[in-house]
Design an enzyme around this catalytic site. Structure first.
Site, short mmCIF file in Angstrom:
data_model
loop_
_atom_site.label_atom_id
_atom_site.label_comp_id
_atom_site.label_asym_id
_atom_site.label_seq_id
_atom_site.Cartn_x
_atom_site.Cartn_y
_atom_site.Cartn_z
N ASP A 20 6.17 6.42 -6.98
CA ASP A 20 5.51 5.13 -6.86
C ASP A 20 4.33 4.99 -7.83
OD1 ASP A 20 5.16 2.59 -5.94
OD2 ASP A 20 4.25 3.15 -4.02
N LYS A 33 1.77 -3.87 -18.36
CA LYS A 33 2.77 -3.27 -17.45
C LYS A 33 3.71 -4.36 -16.95
CE LYS A 33 3.21 -1.28 -12.76
NZ LYS A 33 2.52 -0.72 -11.57
N ARG A 89 1.70 4.08 -14.66
CA ARG A 89 0.98 4.90 -15.64
C ARG A 89 1.94 5.64 -16.56
NH1 ARG A 89 -2.20 7.91 -10.98
NH2 ARG A 89 -1.72 5.88 -10.06
N ASP A 109 8.87 -3.27 -8.10
CA ASP A 109 8.43 -1.91 -7.78
C ASP A 109 8.72 -1.60 -6.31
OD1 ASP A 109 7.30 0.56 -7.60
OD2 ASP A 109 5.21 -0.13 -7.79
N LYS A 151 8.35 2.35 -0.84
CA LYS A 151 7.24 1.67 -0.18
C LYS A 151 7.67 1.18 1.21
CE LYS A 151 5.05 -0.23 -4.36
NZ LYS A 151 3.71 0.34 -4.21
N GLU A 204 4.47 4.82 -10.97
CA GLU A 204 5.34 4.64 -12.14
C GLU A 204 4.67 3.91 -13.29
OE1 GLU A 204 5.15 2.57 -9.70
OE2 GLU A 204 5.11 0.65 -10.75
N ASP A 243 4.78 -7.15 -9.97
CA ASP A 243 4.31 -5.92 -10.63
C ASP A 243 4.52 -5.96 -12.15
OD1 ASP A 243 2.92 -3.56 -10.22
OD2 ASP A 243 4.72 -2.34 -9.99
N1 BES Z 1 2.36 -1.52 -8.33
C1 BES Z 1 1.68 -0.58 -7.53
C2 BES Z 1 0.22 -0.93 -7.30
C3 BES Z 1 -0.07 -2.16 -6.48
C4 BES Z 1 -0.26 -2.05 -5.13
C5 BES Z 1 -0.21 -3.39 -7.07
C6 BES Z 1 -0.56 -3.18 -4.38
C7 BES Z 1 -0.50 -4.52 -6.32
C8 BES Z 1 -0.68 -4.41 -4.98
C9 BES Z 1 1.71 0.79 -8.20
O1 BES Z 1 2.84 1.09 -8.92
C10 BES Z 1 1.62 1.80 -7.10
O2 BES Z 1 2.51 1.86 -6.32
N2 BES Z 1 0.52 2.54 -7.07
C11 BES Z 1 0.31 3.51 -6.08
C12 BES Z 1 -0.23 4.75 -6.75
C13 BES Z 1 -0.29 5.94 -5.85
C14 BES Z 1 1.10 6.28 -5.36
C15 BES Z 1 -0.89 7.09 -6.62
C16 BES Z 1 -0.69 2.96 -5.06
O3 BES Z 1 -1.60 2.23 -5.47
O4 BES Z 1 -0.51 3.22 -3.89
ZN ZN Z 2 3.85 -0.51 -9.72
MN MN Z 3 4.39 1.87 -7.72
#
Ligand code: BES
Ligand code: ZN
Ligand code: MN
Length: 499
Positions: free
Chosen positions: A337, A255, A341, A260, A267, A339, A278
């Protein structure tokens, strides 16, 4: 990068600006150093506890003007990772002292395989520990340690291992450099250029799709996430043909969301700056390909790196939208968010064309994984017991540990869509597992997913060889895994030849 040499000879003869030697807890120094180390040990100033050091000047009867004792902890719990840390401590202390060279007594007993492994680990530890990302510091410390010499009588084996160790470290250092680079420079096209350079260096085949190419290929998850960004998305394909023609490749998927923001599901402000990391999965895959090339691994390896920004904008995708991914499955957007996957799903279904022997993806995918495992292990999920255990073993050996998490059928239930086949979030609970379950829908080959949200970067130094910022993980894990596959393929070839 620091030069690593190997030398034999007695400890008294080794002539370096600093001679470092590791001592286990409660153990005394070798006979030749008894005079020099006597006082510091008898005064109880050094016990051999891991990470402890003692610097001794003008040590008795030695050609080196400084002797550094480095604690190795209990002998019974000593691992290659302890050695990486000890070596990093020695190398960094030498640099702090503004020395040009230092020597490190390789603590290894055992046969030639153990010597090679120890030399690899010591070289890795030194190179990883000395790393710093200071290209934007206008008064950066320019002083670097020139040479780090490993002291062992088996000079040839040790020199060979050190050479390999430096190549392994280089993989992680490239991954660190890419991930530490802020998103205003590390755009998808910047990563694509790095991918082209790796391909160029090692004679790999590179295919880079731009926005039009991504759309034409039907990589709609990637196209959709990247739609509102001015820095256009890229889809990178690197092919290393090191094995037999037509032999099924191992495919690595990373990825690479270069920033992000969360998109329309934006966020919170606090900590958003970390979202430049990210793209750490993509960085690790590119780093691993660097080592695949430099080590000339005799197997076929393909790297797939979907790269994009995730930004809000007038043209951005929105919660409630439905899209058809590369595989033909439809997905309903619950949150923009989630994204990662979407772009990984496209890469995973793209991977099918290779009829791969195995696919390993790595991604800073969920905050939930970080919550579950902290920053001490990556989350590991998969659909193939053999591959899962190979990855676990590679994680242990490399020091980039991965811990298995479940992919029960119930997690798949949790992401069934209302208006589409799937939805891109299963809610708060089990967030790492529902993300894994989502990816699983796009695999029909042996597959492992590594969630590196907690391990890809650190807000403060993690250990002696992992400074603040990007860790480079799991680049070394991936290379370790591929080296294992290479050994097996060679054994297979030998058996084939004899038959
Ligand atoms: N890039 C983030 C995940 C992340 C969070 C990586 C903190 C490193 C530190 C990912 O794209 C994301 O935002 N995931 C969400 C998924 C949720 C919205 C289902 C998350 O983990 O909150
Ligand atoms: Zn992300
Ligand atoms: Mn995200």
């Amino acid at each position: 990068m620091v030069r690593i040499d190997a030398t034999g000879g007695t400890l008294g003869e080794v002539s370096s600006e600093l001679l470092a030697i590791g001592l286990h807890k409660g153990e005394s120094a070798p006979q030749e150093l008894a005079g020099a180390t006597g006082p510091v040990l008898s005064n109880g100033d050094f016990s051999g506890k891991e990470g402890e050091t003692a610097l001794i000047y003008a040590p008795d009867g030695m050609a080196s003007p400084r002797l550094l004792l480095v604690g190795l902890g209990e002998r019974t719990s000593f691992t290659l990772d302890t050695l990486r840390r000890a070596s990093a401590i020695a190398a960094k202390r030498a640099r702090t002292l503004k020395l040009d060279d230092a020597a490190f007594v390789l603590p290894v007993s055992g046969g030639s395989a153990a010597r090679v492994a120890a030399a690899e680990a010591a070289a890795e530890g030194a190179a990883l520990g000395l790393y710093r990302f200071d290209r934007y510091k206008t008064n950066a410390q320019s002083r670097e340690l020139g040479t780090f010499t490993l002291v062992h009588d088996d000079e040839d084996k040790v020199a060979g291992g050190a050479g390999t160790g430096l190549k392994l470290a280089a993989a992680a250092l490239l991954a660190r450099d890419l991930a530490n680079e802020p998103s205003n420079t590390a755009t998808p096209e910047y990563l694509a250029e790095k991918a082209r350079q790796i391909a160029e260096r090692y004679g790999m085949q590179a295919t880079i799709l731009d926005r039009a190419g991504i759309e034409a290929e039907g990589l709609n998850g990637l196209a959709t996430v990247g739609r509102s960004a001015t820095n256009e998305p890229r889809f990178m394909v690197l092919e290393h043909h090191g094995g037999e023609d037509g032999a099924p490749p191992v495919v690595l998927v990373g990825k690479a969301v270069t920033f992000d923001s969360g998109g329309i599901s934006i966020k919170p402000t606090t900590g958003m700056e970390d979202m430049k990391y990210d793209m750490s999965g993509g960085a690790a895959v590119l780093g691993a390909m660097e080592a695949v090339g430099s080590l000339e691994l005799p197997i076929n390896v393909v790297a797939l790196v979907p790269a994009t920004e995730n930004l809000p904008g007038g043209n951005a995708f929105k919660p409630g939208d439905v899209l058809e991914l590369h595989s033909g499955k439809t997905v309903e957007i619950v949150t923009t968010d989630a994204e990662g996957r979407l772009i990984l799903a496209d890469a995973l279904s793209y991977a099918r064309r290779y009829e791969p022997a195995a696919v390993v993806d790595c991604a800073t995918l969920t905050g939930a994984c970080y919550v579950a495992l902290g920053d001490h292990a990556s989350g590991l999920m998969g659909n193939d017991e053999g591959l899962i255990s190979e990855i676990q073993t590679a994680g242990e050996a490399s020091g980039e540990r991965a811990w298995r998490l479940p992919l029960f059928e119930e997690y798949t239930e949790q992401i069934k869509g209302n208006t589409a086949d799937l939805k891109n979030s299963g809610g708060r609970y089990g967030g790492a597992l529902t993300a894994g379950a989502f990816l699983k829908e796009f695999t029909d080959y042996p597959w492992v997913h590594l969630d590196i949200a907690g391990t890809a970067y650190y807000g403060k130094q993690k250990n002696a060889y992992t400074p603040r910022g990007a860790s480079g993980a799991p680049a070394r894990l991936l290379v370790e895994f591929l080296r294992g596959r290479s050994r097996n393929s060679q054994v297979g070839n030998l058996i084939g030849e004899e038959a």
